[in-house]
Design a protein around this motif. Structure first.
Motif: not given
Ligand code: GLA
Length: 743
Positions: A380-382, A403-404, A409-410, A414-415
């Motif tokens: 999961m992430g960006w 920003d994460l 989100l983290a 989301w990492n």
């Protein structure tokens, strides 16, 4: 008078462009074409009769120029009758609509430059591909550029950086602009502010992009698609100065099925513009202030590999972190909640994560499985691609990482922070080393920056000589590059086929497709760190059947996803046959989540998916046990998108440690039901409305293979629904869904 053959062909060509089609458009299906570059080729009087003829709706590679990259020119001849002016109420502008051009263009009308999109390699700032952008150039008719009733030449200088080149997306045309075409009801840029959770304040900016005043009226009607009722209706005059704007503001309920229909009417001509927009609503309930722990509950690592785990937890700040039964070799940063270190010995280690604040304490078990497998739950992430394209930079990556964390989100798992194409230097050093380009001065420092925050570092390359964005690939340097990644601290490699096909035989055999991935898979296993190996070869040769055998942790199953419903449907709802291939350590990857503000390196725009379509994409990708990679600009994330990405019950479906992917169990004209088995005998069920109306659907226990006595829960609303019984009626707006969990 006799005509020579070339002259006859010439007039046939003009007629092919000028004489066909609807009377308010002149289609331009043909051009003369030459490779190379010469500024004299813009001259309308150039004798181009010896040039080859080509069509303007398909890549030139498919028309006799296979593999050609670089400069080329199209010359479109068109006879424009003076009567064409009468096809508009406002005969002042000619629109030269060229559709999209791969990759950059500069366009001349009878030798006069009328537009440019993207940048050529020699331009200040360097090459910039704009292959997706629509070219809609305007020519002011006050001058005498157009030769009425005679031959005109539209000369298009094109630069193609790789892959397909030139025109490819629809036939270009000429059109007389109407004044009303200067008015844009820019629903995509409308802003929405939630007033509490139940009401929404929307602001629509109406833009006049023409240098002439607009006089008209606007009507908007708020409708409830669930009941079919009109909730509000309002009409007002709307006058805009030349190049001016005007704003509308209104408040509506925020719930599924609320939409607003706008209609602008030009006072002088009665011409109208109409647009409907589905309004956003929040489903994820507000986060509790009590501490709570989220994210994957199992982590795979290889013996002695560096391990990094950021505890995903929410609750009122400050949060304090502790871990019981922390295995030897690991330590905890109690401020950030980041576990790091390494474990030398194989085995399953059970830790107790503890998070507390002034209001209480939460605990949860985390299993670390030290063995051969990583990616025991989908990553999961960006990823940078859909926001920044090849314009990505170290600064943008660091901003995305902070920003994460800052957005929260983290705290929901989301990492990964993954650079896509565009980081690579133009050349290797004398000893063949790759490095970052001028936008990436220090790759190792970037890796350290991410790791210091408990985030993982992803990178991108191609097994070919070049990546899809024409940056350097790894061909012939695979081991050297992989070791460079290891030195930089890379945790994830997306390996994109692209130009590697140039090395294959015409037949492109299965073995040829497997070879580069097999090689990189083996090399990654030699590295002193765990690198999540993500194959990007668009599902070629049924990769789901062999991806795992080459050491892949995921493989793209399709071409690139775009932010429109057709693309999401085509990709997402076709994944059922591959479900069996997914499991802990190896996942089907239907590409990224196209929500929030996106741009592919161009100006950012809000996702073109409606709110319901976005709920559907997040839900379906969760059910599919797909890697959850967002790619939106995180610095401008809005309340809706954040709410969409922070529902822990939905994320838990994706991160379920059983690791099974959903399959379709029911389908009719409008509805599809997908079921994903979960740990402990539970199931997650997605009931999707693919139709274009707000509808209800009766889901029976038999359909989902579930128990009548089993209790159901609405995952988005985090609400118990009671026993399944004979069946449950769900309702969903067009392209929306219900997501249920039960047994
Ligand atoms: C291909 C991939 C995309 C992206 C680009 C980068 O199109 O499918 O996801 O990585 O290349 O150039």
């Amino acid at each position: 008078m006799t005509m020579k053959l070339p002259a006859i062909l010439f007039w046939i060509l003009i007629c092919a462009n000028a004489c066909a089609g609807a009377d308010d458009k002149i289609p331009l299906p043909q051009a003369r074409f030459a490779t190379g570059d010469n500024s004299a080729w813009k001259d309308p009087d150039l004798d181009d009769r010896a040039w080859n003829q080509i069509n303007t709706h398909d890549y030139y590679e498919n028309q006799g120029y296979p593999g050609y990259d670089g400069y080329s020119w199209y010359r479109i001849h068109v006879l424009i009758p003076s009567s064409f002016k009468t096809t508009s109420h406002w005969p002042q502008r000619l629109r030269v609509f060229l559709s999209a051009i791969d990759d950059a263009d500069e366009t001349f009308f009878n030798g006069v430059r009328i537009g440019k999109t993207g940048r050529m390699p020699e331009d200040p700032g360097g090459y910039d591909s704009q292959y997706q952008a629509q070219r809609d150039y305007h020519l002011d008719l006050h001058g005498d550029v157009v030769r009425w009733d005679r031959d005109n030449v539209i000369a298009i200088r094109v630069y193609d950086g790789g892959g397909g080149g030139g025109f490819y997306k629809g036939t270009p045309y000429l059109k007389m602009a109407e004044k009303i075409e200067g008015v844009r009801l820019d629903t995509a840029q409308a802003t929405h502010r939630f007033l509490g959770t139940k009401r929404l304040r929307s602001t629509l900016t109406v833009v006049n992009s023409y240098p002439v005043a607009q006089v008209g009226s606007i009507e908007y009607e708020v409708r409830d698609a669930a009941s079919g009722r009109s909730l509000q209706r309002h009409k007002q005059p709307l006058n805009m100065a030349a190049m001016g704007t005007s704003q509308l503001q209104f408040t509506t309920p925020a719930r599924p099925g609320i939409e607003v229909a706008y209609r602008y009417r030009d006072a002088a001509t009665g011409q109208q513009l109409a647009v409907t927009q589905v309004l956003p609503y929040l489903l994820t309930p507000a986060q509790s202030l009590q501490p709570a722990i989220h994210g994957a509950s199992v982590l795979g690592a290889r013996p002695t590999s560096p391990l990094l785990y950021r505890i995903a937890a929410t609750g009122r700040a400050p949060l304090r972190y502790a871990v019981a039964q922390l295995p030897a070799g690991l330590s905890l940063d109690p401020k950030q909640g980041v576990i790091s270190g390494s474990i030398a010995t194989r085995g399953t280690y059970k830790l107790e994560l503890q998070v507390s604040n002034a209001l209480g304490r939460a605990t949860r078990e985390l299993s670390i499985v030290v063995g051969d497998q990583i990616a025991l739950t989908p990553p999961m992430g960006w990823n940078s691609w859909t926001a920044y394209g090849v314009g990505v930079s170290d600064a943008l990556m660091r901003k995305a990482a902070s920003d994460l964390i800052a957005s929260g989100l983290a705290a929901h798992g989301w990492n990964y922070v993954n650079i896509d194409d565009g980081w690579e230097s133009a050349q290797r050093s004398a000893d063949g080393e790759i490095s970052g380009n001028e936008r990436f001065p220090d790759m190792r420092a970037l890796g350290d920056y991410l790791h210091a925050r408990g985030l993982k570092f992803g990178i991108y390359s191609s097994p070919g000589a070049f990546t899809c964005g024409r940056y350097l690939g790894t061909l012939g340097h695979e081991r050297q590059d992989a070791w460079a990644y290891a030195r930089w601290g890379v945790d994830y490699l997306k390996y994109d086929l692209c130009s590697y096909t140039d090395t294959m035989s015409k037949e492109q055999t299965l073995a040829e497709h497997q070879k580069p991935y097999q090689l990189m898979g083996e090399i990654l296993r030699e590295l002193p760190r765990d690198v999540n190996f993500s194959l990007c070869q668009y599902g070629e040769k049924d990769v789901w059947n062999w991806g795992e055998s080459v050491g892949a942790n995921s493989w793209r199953t399709t071409w690139d996803v775009e932010d429109n419903w057709e693309s999401v449907v085509k990709i997402g709802f076709s994944q059922s046959p591959y479900a069996k291939a997914a499991g802990p350590g190896h996942w089907n990857d239907p590409d990224t989540l196209v929500l929030g503000r996106l741009g592919w390196g161009n100006a950012l725009h809000p996702s073109r998916l409606t709110p319901d379509e976005q709920y559907s994409q997040v839900s379906l990708w969760s059910l599919l046990a797909a890697p959850l990679l967002i790619g939106n600009d995180l610095s401008s994330i809005d309340a809706f998108t954040l709410n969409l990405l922070t529902n822990d019950e939905v994320i838990a479906i994706n991160q379920d440690r059983l690791g099974q992917a959903a399959q379709r169990v029911f389908e009719d004209q409008d509805w599809q039901v997908w079921v994903k088995p979960l740990e402990g005998g539970r199931k997650a069920v997605g009931v999707f409305n693919l139709g274009s109306q707000f509808r209800t659907f009766k889901l029976t226990p038999a359909m989902a293979g579930m128990d009548r006595a089993g209790k159901l829960r609405d995952a988005w609303r985090k609400k118990d629904l009671g026993a399944f019984g004979e069946g449950i009626t769900v309702s969903a707006p067009a392209h929306g869904l219900a997501l249920l969990v039960g047994r």
